[in-house]
Scaffold this active site. Structure first.
Site, PDB file in Angstrom:
ATOM      1  N   ARG A  89      -2.680  21.511 -14.168  1.00  0.00           N
ATOM      2  CA  ARG A  89      -1.991  20.976 -14.632  1.00  0.00           C
ATOM      3  C   ARG A  89      -1.622  20.141 -16.169  1.00  0.00           C
ATOM      4  NH1 ARG A  89       0.647  16.150 -10.553  1.00  0.00           N
ATOM      5  NH2 ARG A  89       2.186  14.954 -12.784  1.00  0.00           N
TER       6      ARG A  89
ATOM      7  N   GLU B  86      -3.598  17.604 -10.679  1.00  0.00           N
ATOM      8  CA  GLU B  86      -4.716  17.440 -12.395  1.00  0.00           C
ATOM      9  C   GLU B  86      -5.690  17.870 -12.516  1.00  0.00           C
ATOM     10  OE1 GLU B  86      -2.288  15.878 -16.304  1.00  0.00           O
ATOM     11  OE2 GLU B  86      -3.963  16.065 -16.789  1.00  0.00           O
TER      12      GLU B  86
ATOM     13  N   ARG C 249       1.119  -1.218  -0.048  1.00  0.00           N
ATOM     14  CA  ARG C 249       0.194   0.111   0.370  1.00  0.00           C
ATOM     15  C   ARG C 249       0.449   1.853  -0.264  1.00  0.00           C
ATOM     16  NH1 ARG C 249      -3.448  -3.124   3.736  1.00  0.00           N
ATOM     17  NH2 ARG C 249      -4.447  -3.776   2.370  1.00  0.00           N
TER      18      ARG C 249
ATOM     19  N   HIS D  96       0.584  16.133 -25.866  1.00  0.00           N
ATOM     20  CA  HIS D  96       0.257  14.605 -25.348  1.00  0.00           C
ATOM     21  C   HIS D  96      -0.318  14.166 -26.439  1.00  0.00           C
ATOM     22  CE1 HIS D  96       3.779  16.126 -23.784  1.00  0.00           C
ATOM     23  NE2 HIS D  96       4.364  14.417 -23.248  1.00  0.00           N
TER      24      HIS D  96
ATOM     25  N   HIS E 170      -0.296  10.457 -27.714  1.00  0.00           N
ATOM     26  CA  HIS E 170      -0.306   9.323 -26.543  1.00  0.00           C
ATOM     27  C   HIS E 170      -1.192   8.006 -27.790  1.00  0.00           C
ATOM     28  CE1 HIS E 170      -0.020  10.909 -22.316  1.00  0.00           C
ATOM     29  NE2 HIS E 170       0.718  10.906 -23.045  1.00  0.00           N
TER      30      HIS E 170
ATOM     31  N   GLU F 247      10.463  17.752 -24.584  1.00  0.00           N
ATOM     32  CA  GLU F 247      10.025  18.248 -24.141  1.00  0.00           C
ATOM     33  C   GLU F 247      10.298  19.579 -23.069  1.00  0.00           C
ATOM     34  OE1 GLU F 247       7.228  16.576 -22.630  1.00  0.00           O
ATOM     35  OE2 GLU F 247       6.945  14.545 -22.760  1.00  0.00           O
TER      36      GLU F 247
ATOM     37  N   HIS G 158       8.958   8.767 -26.821  1.00  0.00           N
ATOM     38  CA  HIS G 158       7.852   9.416 -26.451  1.00  0.00           C
ATOM     39  C   HIS G 158       8.421  10.917 -26.754  1.00  0.00           C
ATOM     40  CE1 HIS G 158       5.245  11.265 -23.908  1.00  0.00           C
ATOM     41  NE2 HIS G 158       5.189  11.698 -23.080  1.00  0.00           N
TER      42      HIS G 158
ATOM     43  N   LYS H  36       7.874  22.580 -14.016  1.00  0.00           N
ATOM     44  CA  LYS H  36       6.857  21.551 -13.857  1.00  0.00           C
ATOM     45  C   LYS H  36       6.714  21.835 -12.412  1.00  0.00           C
ATOM     46  CE  LYS H  36       5.516  16.376 -14.384  1.00  0.00           C
ATOM     47  NZ  LYS H  36       5.812  15.458 -15.073  1.00  0.00           N
TER      48      LYS H  36
ATOM     49  N   ASN I  38       0.885  18.398 -20.756  1.00  0.00           N
ATOM     50  CA  ASN I  38       0.551  17.468 -21.918  1.00  0.00           C
ATOM     51  C   ASN I  38      -0.118  18.394 -23.157  1.00  0.00           C
ATOM     52  OD1 ASN I  38       0.130  15.885 -20.162  1.00  0.00           O
ATOM     53  ND2 ASN I  38      -1.942  15.922 -18.546  1.00  0.00           N
TER      54      ASN I  38
ATOM     55  N   LYS J 251       3.467  11.855 -11.197  1.00  0.00           N
ATOM     56  CA  LYS J 251       2.193  10.850 -11.863  1.00  0.00           C
ATOM     57  C   LYS J 251       2.907   9.185 -12.342  1.00  0.00           C
ATOM     58  CE  LYS J 251       0.087  14.224 -14.942  1.00  0.00           C
ATOM     59  NZ  LYS J 251      -0.409  13.966 -16.138  1.00  0.00           N
TER      60      LYS J 251
HETATM   61  P1  NAD Z   1      13.071   5.447 -21.341  1.00  0.00           P
HETATM   62  O1  NAD Z   1      12.783   5.205 -20.181  1.00  0.00           O
HETATM   63  O2  NAD Z   1      13.007   3.559 -22.118  1.00  0.00           O
HETATM   64  O3  NAD Z   1      14.694   5.662 -21.922  1.00  0.00           O
HETATM   65  C1  NAD Z   1      15.457   5.638 -23.248  1.00  0.00           C
HETATM   66  C2  NAD Z   1      16.586   4.345 -23.365  1.00  0.00           C
HETATM   67  O4  NAD Z   1      18.004   5.246 -22.628  1.00  0.00           O
HETATM   68  C3  NAD Z   1      15.934   3.265 -22.869  1.00  0.00           C
HETATM   69  O5  NAD Z   1      16.722   2.800 -23.495  1.00  0.00           O
HETATM   70  C4  NAD Z   1      17.705   3.413 -21.279  1.00  0.00           C
HETATM   71  O6  NAD Z   1      17.880   2.229 -20.940  1.00  0.00           O
HETATM   72  C5  NAD Z   1      18.391   3.916 -22.068  1.00  0.00           C
HETATM   73  N1  NAD Z   1      19.737   4.989 -21.039  1.00  0.00           N
HETATM   74  C6  NAD Z   1      18.334   5.381 -19.698  1.00  0.00           C
HETATM   75  N2  NAD Z   1      20.120   6.495 -19.219  1.00  0.00           N
HETATM   76  C7  NAD Z   1      20.395   6.481 -20.341  1.00  0.00           C
HETATM   77  C8  NAD Z   1      22.015   6.821 -19.989  1.00  0.00           C
HETATM   78  N3  NAD Z   1      21.954   7.480 -18.909  1.00  0.00           N
HETATM   79  N4  NAD Z   1      23.013   6.432 -20.925  1.00  0.00           N
HETATM   80  C9  NAD Z   1      22.212   5.704 -21.752  1.00  0.00           C
HETATM   81  N5  NAD Z   1      21.816   4.902 -22.204  1.00  0.00           N
HETATM   82  C10 NAD Z   1      20.631   5.223 -21.219  1.00  0.00           C
HETATM   83  O7  NAD Z   1      12.477   7.071 -22.189  1.00  0.00           O
HETATM   84  P2  NAD Z   1      12.394   7.840 -21.763  1.00  0.00           P
HETATM   85  O8  NAD Z   1      12.702   8.538 -22.948  1.00  0.00           O
HETATM   86  O9  NAD Z   1      13.087   8.371 -20.477  1.00  0.00           O
HETATM   87  O10 NAD Z   1      10.599   8.348 -20.706  1.00  0.00           O
HETATM   88  C11 NAD Z   1      10.079   7.688 -21.620  1.00  0.00           C
HETATM   89  C12 NAD Z   1       8.849   7.579 -20.569  1.00  0.00           C
HETATM   90  O11 NAD Z   1       8.158   8.432 -19.296  1.00  0.00           O
HETATM   91  C13 NAD Z   1       7.345   6.928 -21.744  1.00  0.00           C
HETATM   92  O12 NAD Z   1       6.763   5.994 -21.220  1.00  0.00           O
HETATM   93  C14 NAD Z   1       6.477   8.756 -21.162  1.00  0.00           C
HETATM   94  O13 NAD Z   1       5.378   7.675 -21.243  1.00  0.00           O
HETATM   95  C15 NAD Z   1       6.830   8.495 -19.735  1.00  0.00           C
HETATM   96  N6  NAD Z   1       7.281  10.037 -19.419  1.00  0.00           N
HETATM   97  C16 NAD Z   1       6.656  10.311 -18.484  1.00  0.00           C
HETATM   98  C17 NAD Z   1       5.198  11.240 -17.530  1.00  0.00           C
HETATM   99  C18 NAD Z   1       5.728  11.297 -16.148  1.00  0.00           C
HETATM  100  O14 NAD Z   1       5.004  13.001 -15.704  1.00  0.00           O
HETATM  101  N7  NAD Z   1       5.355  10.126 -14.758  1.00  0.00           N
HETATM  102  C19 NAD Z   1       6.259  12.225 -17.866  1.00  0.00           C
HETATM  103  C20 NAD Z   1       7.129  12.307 -19.597  1.00  0.00           C
HETATM  104  C21 NAD Z   1       6.664  11.187 -19.885  1.00  0.00           C
HETATM  105  N1  GLY Z   2       3.792  14.906 -17.230  1.00  0.00           N
HETATM  106  C1  GLY Z   2       2.413  15.701 -17.177  1.00  0.00           C
HETATM  107  C2  GLY Z   2       2.423  15.618 -16.096  1.00  0.00           C
HETATM  108  O1  GLY Z   2       3.444  15.268 -15.615  1.00  0.00           O
HETATM  109  O2  GLY Z   2       1.680  16.033 -15.617  1.00  0.00           O
END
Ligand code: NAD
Ligand code: GLY
Length: 361
Positions: free
Chosen positions: A241, A237, A121, A248, A252, A185, A265, A227, A245, A143
């Site tokens: 907030r 949100e 939990r 987005h 998405h 972003e 992404h 942010k 997006n 998130k």
């Molecule tokens: P990811 O986590 O897949 O990382 C991208 C690639 O880079 C992967 O292959 C990883 O292994 C590699 N990598 C990571 N750090 C590295 C480093 N320092 N050196 C070499 N390789 C490295 O992708 P991302 O772009 O970081 O994240 C995308 C995700 O984030 C999506 O799922 C998206 O929906 C999510 N997201 C979430 C929020 C939120 O608010 N929670 C906001 C924006 C995006």
């Molecule tokens: N990436 C959108 C949010 O965190 O609200």
């Protein structure tokens, strides 16, 4: 080192930003109850380089830490990898005073963050983002979640971290395509909140593309400030907030319609921002010149400004309708009047289809 506070009411936390600062994460983790273990979650690309250092730092300070591995890539942000993490947590075993440390990109942050939100939990979470995208966006704001085949992030929870440690030195090993994905972003923050950031992105392009620490660190700090401010004003949100997006809604849908394989992404967000800007010209009074400049900036960073391969528009619209913000027959879009002046708009599907047609190859 820079510190940005995320001033949410119940549990404000710090985002630490600097070069060579992973030891800040060990220090924090080691300072929690020594007799309860830490789960360090990472993917294979990050495990040896950075997550091992975090685990060893915590262990050396006398707290048990175990590394749990997830296969790299968006397709791991799913329910079966989540279940594998729960199995890992149970076999360590974690207890209620344990901490989960997510070391990696947004995939690891979202997946491990959701596991931390739900196991026993809710466990403490520390985010240690190693992609630009995660440092400027995904690690902040709480998130967490996983994708379903039907849509992005359809299962999730708000679960704020206790600390975020963004070590920009880790970006030196990041593949250039991933760096560009994160820059999408940053460009988004420029459009929604800070026209000066757009100018900086245009004028410092060479240094930024070479991932020069000083240039990138400034972008991370500014993005985190924006942010943090937006999240603090509307943590769950219920309103404002949603401006985070921008781009987005379509992004998405495009990721889901291409089964999370074709676009990173940030690349999908780049195309989504082009669509949002063109809709803004039609519906919220953005000048065509501003829209053209945005496309030019995206192009200058080698980000896509149109679809690379055709996608059935009906499939895209179906995915867009599952967006968490869709209402009735209209889709919710963040549109801009000008950079820094954005709002939510209900957009008729026919207008979206018009723009989609323009963006098809
Ligand atoms: P990811 O986590 O897949 O990382 C991208 C690639 O880079 C992967 O292959 C990883 O292994 C590699 N990598 C990571 N750090 C590295 C480093 N320092 N050196 C070499 N390789 C490295 O992708 P991302 O772009 O970081 O994240 C995308 C995700 O984030 C999506 O799922 C998206 O929906 C999510 N997201 C979430 C929020 C939120 O608010 N929670 C906001 C924006 C995006
Ligand atoms: N990436 C959108 C949010 O965190 O609200």
């Amino acid at each position: 080192m820079h510190q940005v506070t995320v001033p949410i009411r119940d549990a404000p936390y710090q985002v630490l930003i600097g070069s060579g600062i992973l030891d800040q994460a060990h220090g924090f983790l080691a300072g929690r109850p020594a007799d309860s273990p830490v789960a360090v979650v990472a993917d294979a690309n990050v495990a040896e380089r950075y997550a091992g250092e975090v685990r060893d730092g915590v262990t050396a300070a006398g707290r048990k830490a175990c590394l749990l591995l997830v296969p790299p890539g968006e397709s791991s942000k799913n329910l079966s990898e989540l279940e594998r993490l729960y199995d890992g947590f149970a076999s360590i075993p974690l207890d209620r005073r344990s901490t989960v440390a997510a070391v990696g990109g947004g995939v690891i942050g979202d997946l491990a963050g959701f596991a931390a939100a739900t196991y026993l939990r809710g466990l403490d979470l520390v985010q240690i983002p190693t992609t630009l995208l995660a440092q400027v966006d995904a690690s902040i704001g709480g998130k967490t979640g996983v994708n379903l085949l039907q849509g992005k992030n359809l299962v999730g929870a708000f679960h704020q971290p206790r600390l975020v440690v963004a070590d920009v030195a880790t970006l030196r090993t990041l593949p250039p395509r991933e760096l560009r994905s994160g820059l999408a972003e940053v460009i988004k923050y420029g459009v929604i909140a800070d026209p000066a950031l757009l100018e900086q992105l245009a004028s410092e392009r060479d240094a930024i593309q070479r991932a020069q620490p000083e240039a990138v660190e400034g972008l991370v700090v500014r993005s985190c400030q924006i942010k943090a401010e937006v999240v603090a004003a509307d943590e769950r949100e219920t309103g404002r907030r949603a401006i985070l997006n921008f781009g987005h809604t379509l992004a998405h849908a495009l990721e889901a319609a291409t089964v999370y394989h074709e676009y990173l992404h940030g690349e999908a967000v780049a195309i989504g921002m082009v669509a949002a800007a063109r809709l803004s010209c039609r519906l919220s009074g953005m000048s065509p010149e501003v829209s053209r400049q945005l496309e030019e900036l995206l192009r200058s960073y080698d980000l896509p400004v149109a679809l690379r391969t055709p996608v059935d528009p009906a499939r895209l619209m179906e995915a867009a309708r599952r967006d968490k913000k869709a209402r009735g027959g209209a889709l919710t879009f963040v549109l801009a009047r000008s950079p820094g002046d954005v709002d939510l708009f209900q957009v008729d599907e026919s207008r979206v289809l018009e723009v989609l047609e323009e963006l098809m190859p």
